[in-house]
Write an enzyme that holds these catalytic residues in place. Structure first.
Site, PDB file in Angstrom:
ATOM      1  N   GLU A 142     106.265  -2.561  16.027  1.00 39.22           N
ATOM      2  CA  GLU A 142     105.389  -1.373  16.347  1.00 39.22           C
ATOM      3  C   GLU A 142     105.150  -1.093  17.525  1.00 39.22           C
ATOM      4  O   GLU A 142     104.695   0.135  17.779  1.00 39.22           O
ATOM      5  CB  GLU A 142     104.009  -2.273  16.047  1.00 39.22           C
ATOM      6  CG  GLU A 142     103.676  -2.899  14.588  1.00 39.22           C
ATOM      7  CD  GLU A 142     104.061  -1.812  13.555  1.00 39.22           C
ATOM      8  OE1 GLU A 142     103.674  -0.876  13.694  1.00 39.22           O
ATOM      9  OE2 GLU A 142     104.534  -2.319  12.625  1.00 39.22           O
ATOM     10  N   HIS A 178     107.456   1.790  17.768  1.00 41.83           N
ATOM     11  CA  HIS A 178     106.780   2.848  17.236  1.00 41.83           C
ATOM     12  C   HIS A 178     106.089   3.918  18.211  1.00 41.83           C
ATOM     13  O   HIS A 178     106.135   5.169  18.393  1.00 41.83           O
ATOM     14  CB  HIS A 178     105.496   2.532  16.178  1.00 41.83           C
ATOM     15  CG  HIS A 178     106.553   2.646  14.780  1.00 41.83           C
ATOM     16  ND1 HIS A 178     107.107   3.731  14.039  1.00 41.83           N
ATOM     17  CD2 HIS A 178     106.595   1.487  13.898  1.00 41.83           C
ATOM     18  CE1 HIS A 178     107.666   3.200  12.925  1.00 41.83           C
ATOM     19  NE2 HIS A 178     107.162   1.982  12.613  1.00 41.83           N
TER      20      HIS A 178
END
Length: 197
Positions: A152, A155
């Site tokens: 994450e 990202h």
């Protein structure tokens, strides 16, 4: 049927998940500068609902088209501990020499629908950031949860797990996505309809 229970308000909505190739996934996100706002709380709730409808373990804000440094998670670690929550403006600690060993393990991504390939990552991660009210948070995770924290945060830095793959493995992931994405989209739509969202 949605596989995990979750707690969001009735006003939460399922947001469209961006797919690899969308420009917002390939550029770094902006830091959140206003904490404790209704908009931030609603974004987090929408992201939690969207993550669960898509049967994910984590979801970054740019995956729902919002270029802010924020992710939500719902993931188990290798010790059997269930972690749920969110992290704003996350930064990963540099791994210690003992934690630098890379482990290849299966990884998927809601923005690469239907593809699962082995991705090399460290087995342990520590992420520092804030909660939605601006209070400092430190989260440590091993196994799949450590992998989730790294995935994450990638990202939010404008990287997909595809960027960590060899050319051959990347082609394989994109082939899987092409073969399975319509089925994945149909499952997500069915889960959202089941919830009346």
């Amino acid at each position: 049927m949605v596989s995990r229970p979750f707690d969001v308000s009735e006003r939460a909505v399922v947001r469209a998940i961006t797919v690899t190739g969308d420009d917002i996934l390939h550029r770094p996100c902006r830091e959140v500068t206003e904490f404790g706002t209704t908009e931030l709380a609603e974004l987090i709730e929408d992201m939690v609902l969207t993550m669960h409808v898509a049967d994910g373990a984590g979801l970054a804000a740019n995956q729902v088209g919002v270029g802010l440094r924020l992710f939500v998670y719902d993931c188990w670690d290798d010790d059997g501990v269930h972690h749920t929550g969110h992290l704003v403006n996350p930064v990963l600690d540099e791994p210690s020499p003992a934690d630098r060993r890379l482990v290849d393990d299966a990884e998927g991504c809601l923005s690469v629908p239907g593809a699962t390939v082995d991705v090399p990552r460290t087995d342990h991660a520590v992420a520092r950031g804030f909660d939605q009210y601006g209070e400092p948070v430190v989260i440590a995770g091993n196994g799949q949860f450590g992998r989730c924290l790294q995935h994450e945060t990638d990202h939010l830095d404008g990287r997909l797990y595809l960027d960590r793959l060899s050319r051959r493995d990347r082609r394989e992931a994109l082939r899987q996505m092409a073969d399975r994405r319509e089925h994945v989209f149909a499952l997500r739509a069915a889960r959202a309809a089941e919830l009346g969202r």
